[in-house]
Design an enzyme around this catalytic site. Structure first.
Site, PDB file in Angstrom:
ATOM      1  N   CYS A 117       0.866  -1.180   0.000  1.00  0.00           N
ATOM      2  CA  CYS A 117       0.000   0.000   0.000  1.00  0.00           C
ATOM      3  C   CYS A 117       0.900   1.226   0.000  1.00  0.00           C
ATOM      4  CB  CYS A 117      -0.918   0.002   1.216  1.00  0.00           C
ATOM      5  SG  CYS A 117      -2.040   1.404   1.150  1.00  0.00           S
TER       6      CYS A 117
ATOM      7  N   CYS B  86      -3.264   7.032  -4.935  1.00  0.00           N
ATOM      8  CA  CYS B  86      -3.037   5.578  -4.904  1.00  0.00           C
ATOM      9  C   CYS B  86      -1.629   5.216  -5.396  1.00  0.00           C
ATOM     10  CB  CYS B  86      -4.091   4.824  -5.708  1.00  0.00           C
ATOM     11  SG  CYS B  86      -4.049   3.047  -5.312  1.00  0.00           S
TER      12      CYS B  86
HETATM   13  O1  PYC Z   1      -1.786   3.929  -1.986  1.00  0.00           O
HETATM   14  O2  PYC Z   1      -1.382   1.931  -2.770  1.00  0.00           O
HETATM   15  C1  PYC Z   1      -2.117   2.754  -2.232  1.00  0.00           C
HETATM   16  C2  PYC Z   1      -3.475   2.321  -1.815  1.00  0.00           C
HETATM   17  C3  PYC Z   1      -4.096   1.149  -2.094  1.00  0.00           C
HETATM   18  C4  PYC Z   1      -5.346   1.208  -1.505  1.00  0.00           C
HETATM   19  C5  PYC Z   1      -5.469   2.421  -0.883  1.00  0.00           C
HETATM   20  N1  PYC Z   1      -4.302   3.096  -1.088  1.00  0.00           N
END
Ligand code: PYC
Length: 311
Positions: free
Chosen positions: A85, A233
């Site tokens: 993550c 993300c």
């Molecule tokens: O930042 O990789 C990320 C992530 C995955 C799900 C929520 N954040």
């Protein structure tokens, strides 16, 4: 249970410092499997309501099995474990710095899907060098009833993603319900058509990508539990960079500014990896929001959280 909460570019992380279950010995990958198989109630108690929320990612700190790592970490959300993550790794870096456990410079973290490198730039800013990322399938098309066709790539960035530039509506925060609904339906269609990552892995994240006025691109990212990523993300943008690299449209070392649906940004770039894969680096900011003890009274009927029966 002692926890520290933070947010990375808007997306929350809860680092668990103490009070976690005994996961035995072995690699972090093996202990992550033990956590998922034997300790679902523990995970629920931390991330489900009323102590948590669907957007929250927990980071359970465990001793690393590899001698050169500063810590081991297992990520989980309201659905289960996450391989890696990005936002939670940045949150963990800022939390470890807040605790005085790491200083400026480079540190390694052992995750279930491999070693990632943290570079702490300041009290609130860190970079993560992610696991190798790659595209598995190009131009997969699903037909969503009433919405039409969505063509995109299936790629790995530490989690599995379907990334499409076909948008059901503008990538505007005001359209969040429509974006979420369309992404859930795209994910259902992928499942029904049998699309998976390697080893039959569930494609649990959907990325809708489009133009931005402030960055190279803007995204909406659906997370496994049906919430959306407030940050751009880290693993999703790593997967996107793997697709751009495979298409030859982004050269190694070129900065990519990725904007989230709420307008927060990460700076990314990549180095070439093995066999056409890439090694992405994600730079972002995080802030500690709370230091807390979670309480679990024996009389509390929701001590283990409230699990949504639809998931
Ligand atoms: O930042 O990789 C990320 C992530 C995955 C799900 C929520 N954040």
């Amino acid at each position: 249970m002692r926890v520290i909460d933070s947010h990375t570019e808007g997306e929350p992380t809860r680092v668990i410092l103490s009070g976690g279950p005994d996961l035995g010995t072995g690699s972090v990958a093996q202990r992550a499997m033990a956590l998922a198989q034997d300790h679902a109630a523990f995970c629920d108690s931390v991330v489900q309501e009323p102590r948590g929320t669907a957007a929250l990612v927990a980071a359970l700190l465990v001793p690393p099995s590899l001698p050169d790592c500063a810590a081991g970490v297992i990520y989980f959300n309201t659905v289960g474990n996450l391989g890696m993550c990005g936002h939670a790794s940045i949150g963990t870096a800022i939390t470890l710095a807040h605790l005085g456990q790491i200083g400026p410079g480079v540190h390694k973290l052992e995750t279930p899907v491999g070693v990632v490198t943290l570079e702490l730039h300041s009290e609130h800013e860190a970079s993560i060098t992610n696991v190798e990322s790659y595209r598995l399938h190009k131009d997969v098309t699903v037909d969503v009833d009433g919405l039409g066709q969505f063509t995109g790539d299936i790629a790995w960035g530490g989690n599995w993603f379907f990334i499409t530039r076909n948008l059901p509506c503008a990538l505007d925060f005001a359209n969040i319900d429509q974006l979420r609904d369309a992404s859930l339906r795209i994910r259902k269609c992928l499942e029904m058509q049998g699309w998976t990552g390697t080893d039959s892995a569930w494609i649990d994240h959907i990325v809708l990508i489009g133009p931005s006025q402030n960055a190279d691109a803007r995204n909406f990212v659906l997370c496994p539990g049906g919430s959306y990523d407030r940050s751009p993300c880290g693993t999703g943008t790593s997967a996107l960079l793997a697709c751009l690299a495979a298409d030859g449209t982004l050269a190694p070392g070129t900065e990519w500014l990725q904007e989230s649906i709420i307008g927060s940004t990460y700076k990314l770039q990549y180095a070439p990896g093995d066999a056409g894969r890439i090694v992405p680096t994600i730079r972002g900011r995080a802030w500690v929001t709370a230091e807390a003890d979670l309480h679990f009274a024996p009389t509390d009927p929701y001590a283990n959280g409230i699990r949504d029966p639809r998931r």
